[in-house]
Design an enzyme around this catalytic site. Structure first.
Site, short mmCIF file in Angstrom:
data_model
loop_
_atom_site.label_atom_id
_atom_site.label_comp_id
_atom_site.label_asym_id
_atom_site.label_seq_id
_atom_site.Cartn_x
_atom_site.Cartn_y
_atom_site.Cartn_z
CB SER A 210 91.65 92.70 11.47
OG SER A 210 91.92 93.02 12.81
CG HIS B 270 95.38 90.09 14.03
ND1 HIS B 270 95.92 90.20 12.76
CD2 HIS B 270 94.41 91.04 14.11
CE1 HIS B 270 95.31 91.19 12.11
NE2 HIS B 270 94.39 91.69 12.90
#
Length: 240
Positions: free
Chosen positions: A131, A166
């Site tokens: 991330s 994501h």
């Protein structure tokens, strides 16, 4: 923007121990295998989460018994005292956690972390992250550091172009990233779904892998003012 780095970087769009209830992860297994060591030294860097104690504890539990673990603490809390970033030079893997990409970059620069990371990678240390820990290595990225998703053109530049983690796992990620690349707000780049990762060497993409079926990775390019996806082949990992 800095020159692409010499060394190996593994970027996770999602997955790893961070998204595993029991800490098991085929991507993390691969990460350890890449070191070629029986018991590698792995340092977790939780700067993006404000040195979250729960996050750090989850890391230590996930790697217990198979790695020599440590945590780089730049905040200094009741469990982990402030750590000199020079400790990163003595690691086999530096694993960067998720959270705020913008805060991570600002704090790292104040503490001189980027220079240490570049030197460690050149000496053979594997850099990795999920991330925000994916975003940070690129020239630019898609981030929710400021609340709503926004473009950030302030990465380390260890890897070329932009990043979007994501990609299919969070609402709005795909649509906004395609729009920003298409409009030129972000440079062309890589979009990775949860539970997928990419391996880079000397700034070049070597391989995309996944620890779950149906977790794609895309090269996102600009064509006539539109962001266009080109799917990258992904090797399915087998859990141990």
């Amino acid at each position: 923007m800095s020159a692409a780095i010499r060394g190996t970087i593994v970027t996770l769009g999602g997955g790893g121990f961070s998204m595993s209830d029991d800490g098991t992860s085929a991507i993390d297994d691969l990460l350890l295998d890449l070191t070629g060591r029986e018991r590698p030294k792995v340092c977790f860097v939780p700067t993006a989460s404000g040195d979250s104690l729960d996050y750090s504890s989850h890391f230590e539990a996930a790697f217990a018994g198979r790695a020599e673990t440590s945590v780089l603490s730049l905040f200094g809390n009741r469990v982990y005292d402030y750590s000199d970033p020079e400790m990163l030079r003595d690691q086999d893997v530096i694993y960067v956690g998720g959270g705020s990409t913008a805060n991570l970059l600002a704090i790292w620069r104040l503490h001189g972390v980027p220079e240490v990371l570049r030197a460690a990678a050149a000496d053979g240390t594997i850099l990795a992250g999920i991330s925000a820990g994916m975003n940070c290595w690129f020239d630019a990225s898609s981030t929710d550091s400021f609340g709503p998703l926004a473009p950030l053109r302030d990465g380390l530049g260890f890897l070329p172009g932009s990043a979007c983690p994501h990609y299919l796992g969070e609402p709005g990620r795909r649509e906004k990233y395609l729009d920003w690349v298409g409009s030129g707000t972000l440079p062309e780049g890589i979009a990775a779904d949860d539970f997928s990762a990419l391996i880079w060497r000397d700034g070049e993409l070597v391989e995309a892998v996944s620890e779950q079926p149906g977790r794609p990775v895309f090269q996102v390019e600009r064509r006539d003012g539109v962001g266009v996806e080109r799917e990258i082949p992904v090797r399915q990992l087998t859990a141990r």
